[in-house]
Design a protein around this motif. Structure first.
Motif, mmCIF file in Angstrom:
data_model
loop_
_atom_site.group_PDB
_atom_site.id
_atom_site.type_symbol
_atom_site.label_atom_id
_atom_site.label_comp_id
_atom_site.label_asym_id
_atom_site.label_seq_id
_atom_site.Cartn_x
_atom_site.Cartn_y
_atom_site.Cartn_z
ATOM 1 N N ASP A 84 37.095 45.823 45.287
ATOM 2 C CA ASP A 84 36.919 46.921 46.236
ATOM 3 C C ASP A 84 35.446 47.333 46.177
ATOM 4 N N HIS A 85 34.694 46.901 47.180
ATOM 5 C CA HIS A 85 33.252 47.130 47.178
ATOM 6 C C HIS A 85 32.903 48.617 47.227
ATOM 7 N N ASP A 86 33.604 49.389 48.044
ATOM 8 C CA ASP A 86 33.305 50.820 48.177
ATOM 9 C C ASP A 86 33.481 51.560 46.857
ATOM 10 N N ARG A 87 34.474 51.168 46.095
ATOM 11 C CA ARG A 87 34.739 51.831 44.798
ATOM 12 C C ARG A 87 34.082 51.116 43.625
ATOM 13 N N ARG A 88 33.451 49.946 43.901
ATOM 14 C CA ARG A 88 32.853 49.130 42.826
ATOM 15 C C ARG A 88 33.895 48.893 41.734
ATOM 16 N N MET A 89 35.038 48.349 42.151
ATOM 17 C CA MET A 89 36.169 48.175 41.241
ATOM 18 C C MET A 89 36.830 46.819 41.463
ATOM 19 N N ILE A 90 37.151 46.155 40.358
ATOM 20 C CA ILE A 90 37.951 44.938 40.379
ATOM 21 C C ILE A 90 39.312 45.294 39.814
ATOM 22 N N VAL A 91 40.356 44.900 40.528
ATOM 23 C CA VAL A 91 41.727 45.139 40.063
ATOM 24 C C VAL A 91 42.369 43.785 39.796
ATOM 25 N N LEU A 92 42.860 43.610 38.577
ATOM 26 C CA LEU A 92 43.610 42.411 38.214
ATOM 27 C C LEU A 92 45.087 42.757 38.361
ATOM 28 N N CYS A 93 45.806 41.960 39.155
ATOM 29 C CA CYS A 93 47.180 42.300 39.540
ATOM 30 C C CYS A 93 48.213 41.401 38.869
ATOM 31 N N GLY A 94 49.138 42.017 38.155
ATOM 32 C CA GLY A 94 50.289 41.299 37.622
ATOM 33 C C GLY A 94 49.967 40.215 36.623
ATOM 34 N N GLY A 135 35.586 43.728 51.800
ATOM 35 C CA GLY A 135 36.734 43.347 52.624
ATOM 36 C C GLY A 135 37.148 41.901 52.442
ATOM 37 N N ARG A 136 38.051 41.492 53.283
ATOM 38 C CA ARG A 136 38.600 40.136 53.222
ATOM 39 C C ARG A 136 37.525 39.116 53.618
ATOM 40 N N GLN A 137 37.479 38.002 52.922
ATOM 41 C CA GLN A 137 36.481 36.967 53.171
ATOM 42 C C GLN A 137 37.142 35.704 53.718
ATOM 43 N N ASP A 138 36.354 34.870 54.377
ATOM 44 C CA ASP A 138 36.903 33.614 54.903
ATOM 45 C C ASP A 138 37.053 32.576 53.780
ATOM 46 N N GLU A 139 37.690 31.471 54.105
ATOM 47 C CA GLU A 139 37.984 30.438 53.104
ATOM 48 C C GLU A 139 36.726 29.850 52.478
ATOM 49 N N HIS A 140 35.664 29.743 53.259
ATOM 50 C CA HIS A 140 34.416 29.199 52.718
ATOM 51 C C HIS A 140 33.884 30.087 51.591
ATOM 52 N N VAL A 141 33.848 31.387 51.827
ATOM 53 C CA VAL A 141 33.361 32.334 50.818
ATOM 54 C C VAL A 141 34.292 32.328 49.603
ATOM 55 N N GLU A 142 35.606 32.292 49.850
ATOM 56 C CA GLU A 142 36.562 32.244 48.728
ATOM 57 C C GLU A 142 36.350 30.979 47.899
ATOM 58 N N GLY A 143 36.063 29.868 48.571
ATOM 59 C CA GLY A 143 35.790 28.619 47.861
ATOM 60 C C GLY A 143 34.550 28.712 46.992
ATOM 61 N N LEU A 144 33.514 29.387 47.492
ATOM 62 C CA LEU A 144 32.305 29.577 46.692
ATOM 63 C C LEU A 144 32.596 30.420 45.448
ATOM 64 N N CYS A 145 33.427 31.439 45.614
ATOM 65 C CA CYS A 145 33.800 32.278 44.469
ATOM 66 C C CYS A 145 34.649 31.483 43.472
#
Length: 138
Positions: free
Chosen positions: A32-42, A68-78
């Motif tokens: 969450d960029h606005d909150r500068r927070m990473i949430v690890l889920c489950g 926000g949500r990123q496209d597949e190319h950006v997700e692949g880079l991550c």
């Protein structure tokens, strides 16, 4: 590895928290960029490799300032950064037991299939660099 990633998050001013409830959309974390927070889920406490992979992936979003949500190319880079948490020995052992079965390898390592796919691409590109002809000095 986990401590190193958490320290990096702290240096970036990014808070990391967990939500023990599993998500139904196979999302293991988000930034969450606005909150500068990473949430690890489950992610269970015993799933350290998965937590490291997700944290490395989400930290890349934080470093790049993705909102926000990123496209597949950006997700692949991550994903390409997150593969660094995978042990070559563990992957090789799983691949020997389950040749050509990405789902089984991912299950054995406790990681998402897309990360195993990114790791295989990483190995392929590394092999191409190693196998590349060497130029002679003149």
């Amino acid at each position: 590895m986990l401590k190193t990633l958490l320290d990096q998050a702290a240096r970036l001013g990014v808070q990391v928290c967990t939500d023990p409830r599993p998500r139904t959309d196979r999302v293991y974390g988000f930034y969450d960029h606005d909150r500068r927070m990473i949430v690890l889920c489950g992610i269970a406490a015993r799933d350290v490799c998965l937590a490291c992979a997700v944290l490395a992936h989400e930290l890349t979003h934080a470093i790049k300032g993705h909102a926000g949500r990123q496209d597949e190319h950006v997700e692949g880079l991550c994903d390409s950064r997150a593969v660094n948490v995978i042990s070559l020995d563990a992957y090789t052992t799983a691949a020997r037991y389950y040749p050509d079965n990405m789902w089984a390898i991912a299950s054995e390592l406790g990681l998402p299939q897309r990360l195993i796919c990114a790791y295989q691409q990483h190995l392929d590109s590394t092999r191409r660099l190693v196998d590349r002809p060497r130029l002679e000095a003149v």
